[in-house]
Design an enzyme around this catalytic site. Structure first.
Site, PDB file in Angstrom:
ATOM      1  N   ASP A  68       6.269 -12.618  10.159  1.00  0.00           N
ATOM      2  CA  ASP A  68       4.861 -12.895  10.417  1.00  0.00           C
ATOM      3  C   ASP A  68       4.257 -13.882   9.431  1.00  0.00           C
ATOM      4  OD1 ASP A  68       5.131 -11.071   8.346  1.00  0.00           O
ATOM      5  OD2 ASP A  68       4.150  -9.424   9.385  1.00  0.00           O
ATOM      6  N   ASN A 135      -0.274   2.764   8.271  1.00  0.00           N
ATOM      7  CA  ASN A 135      -0.624   3.247   9.617  1.00  0.00           C
ATOM      8  C   ASN A 135       0.570   3.164  10.571  1.00  0.00           C
ATOM      9  OD1 ASN A 135      -0.382   0.525  10.112  1.00  0.00           O
ATOM     10  ND2 ASN A 135      -2.502   0.202  10.756  1.00  0.00           N
ATOM     11  N   HIS A 137       2.494   0.457  11.053  1.00  0.00           N
ATOM     12  CA  HIS A 137       2.785  -0.858  11.654  1.00  0.00           C
ATOM     13  C   HIS A 137       4.108  -1.421  11.147  1.00  0.00           C
ATOM     14  CE1 HIS A 137       0.350  -3.184   8.339  1.00  0.00           C
ATOM     15  NE2 HIS A 137       1.617  -3.269   8.061  1.00  0.00           N
ATOM     16  N   GLU A 142       0.203  -3.579  15.066  1.00  0.00           N
ATOM     17  CA  GLU A 142      -0.659  -2.459  14.706  1.00  0.00           C
ATOM     18  C   GLU A 142      -0.564  -1.353  15.757  1.00  0.00           C
ATOM     19  OE1 GLU A 142      -1.914  -2.424  11.839  1.00  0.00           O
ATOM     20  OE2 GLU A 142      -2.963  -4.262  11.275  1.00  0.00           O
TER      21      GLU A 142
HETATM   22  C1  F6R Z   1       5.326  -8.018   6.083  1.00  0.00           C
HETATM   23  C2  F6R Z   1       4.993  -7.127   7.162  1.00  0.00           C
HETATM   24  C3  F6R Z   1       4.284  -5.836   6.977  1.00  0.00           C
HETATM   25  C4  F6R Z   1       4.671  -5.101   5.715  1.00  0.00           C
HETATM   26  C5  F6R Z   1       3.881  -3.797   5.590  1.00  0.00           C
HETATM   27  C6  F6R Z   1       4.184  -3.093   4.287  1.00  0.00           C
HETATM   28  O1  F6R Z   1       5.995  -9.179   6.551  1.00  0.00           O
HETATM   29  O2  F6R Z   1       5.279  -7.465   8.251  1.00  0.00           O
HETATM   30  O3  F6R Z   1       4.543  -5.023   8.089  1.00  0.00           O
HETATM   31  O4  F6R Z   1       6.042  -4.834   5.730  1.00  0.00           O
HETATM   32  O5  F6R Z   1       2.522  -4.066   5.651  1.00  0.00           O
HETATM   33  O6  F6R Z   1       3.744  -3.877   3.225  1.00  0.00           O
HETATM   34  P1  F6R Z   1       4.121  -3.512   1.726  1.00  0.00           P
HETATM   35  O7  F6R Z   1       5.594  -3.668   1.611  1.00  0.00           O
HETATM   36  O8  F6R Z   1       3.388  -4.537   0.880  1.00  0.00           O
HETATM   37  O9  F6R Z   1       3.661  -2.124   1.486  1.00  0.00           O
END
Ligand code: F6R
Length: 246
Positions: A68, A135, A137, A142
């Site tokens: 992303d 959450n 995701h 989401e």
């Molecule tokens: C990042 C992504 C997100 C993260 C998630 C956890 O490319 O796609 O889904 O993996 O938000 O983020 P952290 O690792 O910072 O807790």
């Protein structure tokens, strides 16, 4: 099928994740990797860099596809995922720049989504690295995102904006509100998926992912339908799973 590996702390998560990565690169030097940003995979990336520098493991034939990118941030902004990936991984490895793919937020973003999907369809990702949102995701898919989704534009949920404010001087108003993300169906196309999660704010998402019903309300729960998933968690992220199954 999900295999859960429970370890003590973040360093052990990274070491286990590196074992999986290293095995793949040793067996298949031209592996195709799906990569994530965020805090979770940074330890893994550090070990890949250390191994490359100390042992000469080469990534010159590897191709990468990131999950992303924020919309509305210049790619040279320090918090763009383009910058993040170069700073934390690509600048230190020998992956040719043309083998690196990150969704583009420049120009016609709908067209960029279509182009990225076409690339992913041909890519055949061997190993997809994932973090997980508090959450549930994955990528920026989401809760409520269709399991059939492919690369698309998303409005970030308030909880995600709050979670990510730590990268933007803890100022919610600086966090982009939209992103371009691989869809859930793109993620599920990977041959193998490795999800890493650390800390107690991930415990309920991990519990729901592993033990809960498969539901679009918990995007990561779709992983129960994939044939080859490894989830590596520390004691805190394992939460009640740790107590039940240790
Ligand atoms: C990042 C992504 C997100 C993260 C998630 C956890 O490319 O796609 O889904 O993996 O938000 O983020 P952290 O690792 O910072 O807790």
């Amino acid at each position: 099928m999900i295999k859960v590996i429970k370890v003590k702390d973040y360093d052990e998560i990274s070491a286990k994740a590196f074992e999986v990565m290293h095995e793949l690169i040793s067996e298949k030097p031209d592996a195709v990797l799906g990569l994530a940003t965020g805090s979770s995979p940074i330890g893994l990336y550090k070990l890949m860099i250390k191994d490359h520098k100390e042992n000469g493991t080469s990534y010159k034939d590897v191709r990468t596809y990131n999950l992303d990118e924020y919309i509305g941030l210049d790619r040279n902004h320090p918090e763009s995922y383009y910058s993040f990936m170069h700073r934390n991984l690509f600048d230190e490895l020998d992956i040719p720049e043309e083998n690196i793919h990150i969704p583009s937020n420049v120009g016609d973003i709908y067209e960029n989504c279509d182009d990225y999907n076409r690339m992913l369809d041909e890519a055949n990702i061997d190993l997809q690295i994932l973090g997980i949102g508090s959450n549930g995701h994955i990528g920026f898919n989401e809760p409520g995102t269709s399991f059939d989704s492919v690369t698309h534009i998303v409005d970030l949920k308030e909880s995600t904006i709050k979670d990510n404010a730590r990268f933007f001087d803890n100022d919610i108003s600086k966090v982009p509100t939209q992103a371009i993300t691989m869809g859930i169906s793109n993620v599920m196309s990977a041959k193998k998926i490795l999800l890493v999660a650390s800390g107690e704010n991930k415990a309920s998402a991990i519990q729901a992912t592993v033990m809960g019903p498969v539901t679009e309300n918990v995007p990561a729960s779709v992983l129960q339908n994939h044939p080859d998933v490894i989830i590596i968690v520390d004691e805190e992220a394992a939460g009640s799973l740790w107590k039940q199954k240790r």
